[in-house]
Write a protein that holds these residues in place. Structure first.
Motif, PDB file in Angstrom:
ATOM      1  N   LEU A  58       1.031  -1.435  -0.006  1.00 63.79           N
ATOM      2  CA  LEU A  58       0.084  -0.244   0.077  1.00 63.79           C
ATOM      3  C   LEU A  58       0.835   1.322  -0.128  1.00 63.79           C
ATOM      4  CD1 LEU A  58      -2.834   1.077  -0.123  1.00 63.79           C
ATOM      5  CD2 LEU A  58      -2.735   0.657   2.494  1.00 63.79           C
ATOM      6  N   ASN A  59       2.055   1.000   0.686  1.00 63.19           N
ATOM      7  CA  ASN A  59       2.864   2.321   0.786  1.00 63.19           C
ATOM      8  C   ASN A  59       3.442   2.641  -0.716  1.00 63.19           C
ATOM      9  OD1 ASN A  59       2.768   3.973   3.158  1.00 63.19           O
ATOM     10  ND2 ASN A  59       4.016   2.264   4.201  1.00 63.19           N
ATOM     11  N   GLU A  60       3.574   1.678  -1.445  1.00 66.97           N
ATOM     12  CA  GLU A  60       4.199   1.881  -2.752  1.00 66.97           C
ATOM     13  C   GLU A  60       3.515   2.918  -3.609  1.00 66.97           C
ATOM     14  OE1 GLU A  60       4.695  -1.789  -4.846  1.00 66.97           O
ATOM     15  OE2 GLU A  60       6.163  -2.598  -3.450  1.00 66.97           O
ATOM     16  N   PHE A  79      -5.232  -6.716  11.591  1.00 72.74           N
ATOM     17  CA  PHE A  79      -6.253  -7.152  10.802  1.00 72.74           C
ATOM     18  C   PHE A  79      -6.568  -6.627   9.480  1.00 72.74           C
ATOM     19  CE2 PHE A  79      -7.381  -7.121  15.185  1.00 72.74           C
ATOM     20  CZ  PHE A  79      -7.742  -8.256  15.665  1.00 72.74           C
ATOM     21  N   LYS A  80      -5.972  -5.503   9.123  1.00 75.98           N
ATOM     22  CA  LYS A  80      -6.270  -4.825   7.890  1.00 75.98           C
ATOM     23  C   LYS A  80      -4.912  -4.317   7.243  1.00 75.98           C
ATOM     24  CE  LYS A  80     -10.602  -5.214   7.282  1.00 75.98           C
ATOM     25  NZ  LYS A  80     -11.492  -5.815   6.201  1.00 75.98           N
ATOM     26  N   PRO A  81      -4.848  -4.427   5.803  1.00 72.62           N
ATOM     27  CA  PRO A  81      -3.567  -3.318   5.405  1.00 72.62           C
ATOM     28  C   PRO A  81      -3.761  -2.002   5.730  1.00 72.62           C
ATOM     29  CG  PRO A  81      -4.377  -4.878   3.594  1.00 72.62           C
ATOM     30  CD  PRO A  81      -5.741  -4.681   4.860  1.00 72.62           C
ATOM     31  N   VAL A  82      -2.762  -1.399   6.332  1.00 72.08           N
ATOM     32  CA  VAL A  82      -3.070  -0.098   7.026  1.00 72.08           C
ATOM     33  C   VAL A  82      -1.566   0.620   6.643  1.00 72.08           C
ATOM     34  CG1 VAL A  82      -3.537   1.490   8.701  1.00 72.08           C
ATOM     35  CG2 VAL A  82      -4.583  -0.629   8.684  1.00 72.08           C
ATOM     36  N   ILE A  83      -1.720   2.065   6.335  1.00 76.62           N
ATOM     37  CA  ILE A  83      -0.838   2.918   6.174  1.00 76.62           C
ATOM     38  C   ILE A  83      -0.685   4.083   7.117  1.00 76.62           C
ATOM     39  CG2 ILE A  83       0.441   1.994   3.855  1.00 76.62           C
ATOM     40  CD1 ILE A  83      -1.052   5.478   4.235  1.00 76.62           C
ATOM     41  N   GLN A  84       0.233   4.717   7.377  1.00 73.39           N
ATOM     42  CA  GLN A  84      -0.102   6.010   8.118  1.00 73.39           C
ATOM     43  C   GLN A  84       1.276   7.136   7.615  1.00 73.39           C
ATOM     44  OE1 GLN A  84      -0.725   6.951  12.350  1.00 73.39           O
ATOM     45  NE2 GLN A  84       1.560   7.701  12.476  1.00 73.39           N
ATOM     46  N   PHE A  85       0.829   7.903   6.556  1.00 73.77           N
ATOM     47  CA  PHE A  85       1.939   8.830   6.152  1.00 73.77           C
ATOM     48  C   PHE A  85       1.935  10.263   6.961  1.00 73.77           C
ATOM     49  CE2 PHE A  85      -1.536  10.326   3.659  1.00 73.77           C
ATOM     50  CZ  PHE A  85      -1.466  11.636   3.585  1.00 73.77           C
ATOM     51  N   GLY A  86       3.179  10.466   7.293  1.00 75.70           N
ATOM     52  CA  GLY A  86       3.412  11.789   8.087  1.00 75.70           C
ATOM     53  C   GLY A  86       3.648  12.865   7.169  1.00 75.70           C
ATOM     54  N   TYR A  87       3.038  14.195   7.730  1.00 81.77           N
ATOM     55  CA  TYR A  87       3.203  15.329   6.863  1.00 81.77           C
ATOM     56  C   TYR A  87       3.355  16.346   7.919  1.00 81.77           C
ATOM     57  CZ  TYR A  87      -1.583  15.769   8.951  1.00 81.77           C
ATOM     58  OH  TYR A  87      -2.450  15.859   9.750  1.00 81.77           O
ATOM     59  N   ASN A  88       4.447  17.522   7.520  1.00 80.21           N
ATOM     60  CA  ASN A  88       4.871  18.637   7.957  1.00 80.21           C
ATOM     61  C   ASN A  88       4.027  19.951   7.779  1.00 80.21           C
ATOM     62  OD1 ASN A  88       6.738  19.784   9.714  1.00 80.21           O
ATOM     63  ND2 ASN A  88       8.143  18.409   8.937  1.00 80.21           N
ATOM     64  N   GLY A  89       4.856  20.818   8.065  1.00 82.45           N
ATOM     65  CA  GLY A  89       3.941  22.166   8.053  1.00 82.45           C
ATOM     66  C   GLY A  89       3.990  22.730   9.270  1.00 82.45           C
ATOM     67  N   PHE A  90       4.292  22.146  10.444  1.00 77.88           N
ATOM     68  CA  PHE A  90       4.294  22.467  11.693  1.00 77.88           C
ATOM     69  C   PHE A  90       5.533  23.155  12.306  1.00 77.88           C
ATOM     70  CE2 PHE A  90       1.207  19.131  10.837  1.00 77.88           C
ATOM     71  CZ  PHE A  90      -0.002  19.351  11.422  1.00 77.88           C
ATOM     72  N   LYS A 108      -4.575  -6.882  -0.871  1.00 82.01           N
ATOM     73  CA  LYS A 108      -5.385  -7.877  -0.017  1.00 82.01           C
ATOM     74  C   LYS A 108      -4.788  -9.500  -0.081  1.00 82.01           C
ATOM     75  CE  LYS A 108      -9.709  -8.083  -0.316  1.00 82.01           C
ATOM     76  NZ  LYS A 108     -11.162  -8.015  -1.194  1.00 82.01           N
ATOM     77  N   GLN A 109      -4.414  -9.833  -1.200  1.00 80.92           N
ATOM     78  CA  GLN A 109      -3.910 -11.127  -1.321  1.00 80.92           C
ATOM     79  C   GLN A 109      -2.605 -11.538  -0.570  1.00 80.92           C
ATOM     80  OE1 GLN A 109      -5.677 -13.884  -2.709  1.00 80.92           O
ATOM     81  NE2 GLN A 109      -7.420 -12.416  -2.817  1.00 80.92           N
ATOM     82  N   ASN A 110      -1.890 -10.445  -0.493  1.00 81.90           N
ATOM     83  CA  ASN A 110      -0.489 -10.438   0.117  1.00 81.90           C
ATOM     84  C   ASN A 110      -0.588 -10.219   1.542  1.00 81.90           C
ATOM     85  OD1 ASN A 110       1.857 -10.950  -1.813  1.00 81.90           O
ATOM     86  ND2 ASN A 110       0.252  -9.881  -2.780  1.00 81.90           N
ATOM     87  N   PHE A 111      -1.792  -9.672   2.309  1.00 85.14           N
ATOM     88  CA  PHE A 111      -1.813  -9.398   3.504  1.00 85.14           C
ATOM     89  C   PHE A 111      -2.243 -10.603   4.249  1.00 85.14           C
ATOM     90  CE2 PHE A 111      -4.166  -7.990   7.522  1.00 85.14           C
ATOM     91  CZ  PHE A 111      -3.232  -7.339   7.918  1.00 85.14           C
ATOM     92  N   LYS A 112      -1.518 -10.743   5.616  1.00 90.68           N
ATOM     93  CA  LYS A 112      -1.513 -11.828   6.479  1.00 90.68           C
ATOM     94  C   LYS A 112      -1.983 -11.168   7.862  1.00 90.68           C
ATOM     95  CE  LYS A 112      -0.552 -15.203   3.572  1.00 90.68           C
ATOM     96  NZ  LYS A 112      -0.302 -14.332   2.467  1.00 90.68           N
ATOM     97  N   PRO A 113      -3.283 -11.455   8.162  1.00 91.19           N
ATOM     98  CA  PRO A 113      -3.733 -10.740   9.380  1.00 91.19           C
ATOM     99  C   PRO A 113      -2.707 -11.443  10.530  1.00 91.19           C
ATOM    100  CG  PRO A 113      -5.569 -11.358   8.360  1.00 91.19           C
ATOM    101  CD  PRO A 113      -4.455 -12.019   7.317  1.00 91.19           C
ATOM    102  N   LYS A 114      -2.559 -10.795  11.485  1.00 90.04           N
ATOM    103  CA  LYS A 114      -1.233 -11.076  12.502  1.00 90.04           C
ATOM    104  C   LYS A 114      -2.180 -11.786  13.930  1.00 90.04           C
ATOM    105  CE  LYS A 114       1.348  -7.300  10.965  1.00 90.04           C
ATOM    106  NZ  LYS A 114       0.260  -7.100   9.693  1.00 90.04           N
TER     107      LYS A 114
END
Length: 416
Positions: free
Chosen positions: A314-316, A349-360, A403-409
């Motif tokens: 997902l991050n790609e 449980f799900k493929p998740v990303i969190q991108f960081g952003y600046n401006g602070f 989805k196919q490459n994600f494995k729930p932990k």
């Protein structure tokens, strides 16, 4: 079609900045975000978008489109106690010193920009406004648990238990960063933690005339703090360990030997096994130090958050679109952070990303945190989020591959 998204966002430039300023000045603690939720609901209603679900006292979601792929986006509602912040609530000291109010605007702007375009791509986007990400105000939240209004102390933990995320295929999240050397962060690993409340019990006596008749709970705690400092040499750098806390109750009066001291702390690491092992060692230190002074101890452990490992595939897609706004040298990759978030629980449980952003400017969670560059915070990030979501809608094969490459932990039952 990305230019149509960015054109929409540019046309609503002033509106988004004004909403951002309004929400930044309206900080509320977790499970108390009533004004914030009401203002956001009002904002969506003026564009004909109805609330499709409410949950966990103040949380709610809005959706556009239908069918698959189903892309989730998360914006957090709560603020954090930050005494001295210029926009802190005078009664609660709550302030948006973690930047959550900016997530609300970014998510809202991106959803509105996608509203007209989703007819061309198909699929569905749901924006989840999640309460209570900051792990604070614990006694109030425990009261809510006792009343049966929530099950767990954070928003996403309750949402997972209630199956609210079940239908989404992947989740996009985004969070303020304070590393001013970079514009974006990609693929950061966040820590997990256990919250500990340690009550040292002694015996009260006159501090001047009869100290020998007492058992000093503060001495128990002081010995314990020294023991923790001695444990620090066993912490491995690669585990990104933190043990940090504060005394939240320090006795009744200087003239009496303190018979009760309350110390609250987090035990953190990016490695869940290290959290479990170190938590036991911290508890052992507390028990032994109390006994050494002649006292006793009560230890209350509350599970915090699980470590967050982002979905690489997902991050790609995220990285491709970051490069439309920033040079590669402006993007921080794979930071190992001692910070934590309940998004880590969702990543089980799900493929998740969190991108960081600046401006602070200033420090995250600091009284000096400010929005230095509103254009960067509100406009650039809204365009970035909208373009990522549109790409995933336009290319459902990417989502299927993720989805196919994600494995729930873990399983749902294991989590509960």
């Amino acid at each position: 079609m990305y230019h149509e998204l960015t054109d929409f966002i540019d046309a609503h430039h002033d509106e988004l900045l004004e909403l951002g300023d309004e929400l930044f000045r309206c900080p509320e603690l977790g499970f108390k975000e009533f004004k914030t939720a009401a203002r956001l609901k009002q904002y969506f209603e003026q564009y004909g978008i109805s609330i499709d679900r409410t949950f966990d006292i103040t949380g709610f979601s809005v959706s556009i489109g239908s069918g698959k792929p189903h892309i989730g986006m998360i914006a957090e509602l709560d603020a954090i106690p930050t005494a001295g912040h210029p926009f802190a609530n005078p009664d609660t000291t709550a302030a948006h010193a973690c930047g959550h109010s900016t997530q609300q605007v970014i998510g809202a702007g991106a959803l509105l920009a996608l509203k007209d375009q989703i007819q061309k791509t198909g699929g569905k986007v749901t924006l989840f406004f999640t309460p209570a990400e900051e792990f604070t105000d614990a006694e109030y939240r425990k009261m809510l648990v006792e009343e049966g209004r929530i099950r767990y102390l954070s928003g996403k933990q309750n949402m997972i238990a209630e199956h609210i995320f079940d239908d989404v295929d992947c989740v996009l999240h985004f969070h303020a960063m304070s590393n001013e050397q970079y514009r974006f962060s990609l693929g950061a690993v966040l820590s997990g933690f256990v919250y500990k409340k340690i009550t040292f019990i002694g015996k009260a006596s006159h501090a001047a005339a009869l100290p020998h008749k007492g058992i000093n709970a503060l001495n128990e705690c002081t010995l314990f703090l020294n023991a923790i400092n001695m444990l620090r040499e066993t912490f491995r750098d690669e585990d990104v360990v933190r043990v940090h806390g504060m005394i939240t109750y320090g006795g009744n009066t200087v003239n009496s030997i303190p018979d009760k001291i309350v110390y609250e702390c987090y035990v953190r690491s990016i490695n869940a096994d290290v959290v479990i092992d170190l938590n036991k060692r911290v508890s052992n230190a507390a028990e032994c130090c109390a006994k050494a002074i002649g006292g006793s101890v009560i230890i209350e452990d509350t599970p915090g958050y699980l470590p967050f490992h982002q979905d690489a595939l997902l991050n790609e897609t995220v990285y491709e679109h970051m490069l439309e706004f920033a040079d590669a040298s402006e993007i921080l990759h794979g930071e190992m952070s001692p910070a934590a978030g309940d998004v880590g629980d969702l990543s089980m449980f799900k493929p998740v990303i969190q991108f960081g952003y600046n401006g602070f400017s200033g420090a995250i969670h600091g009284a000096d945190l400010a929005i230095k560059d509103p254009e960067e915070v509100y406009i650039v990030q809204t365009k970035l989020l909208a373009s990522i979501a549109y790409d995933l809608l336009e290319h459902p094969e990417k989502v299927e591959n993720i989805k196919q490459n994600f494995k729930p932990k873990m399983t749902y039952d294991e989590y509960i």
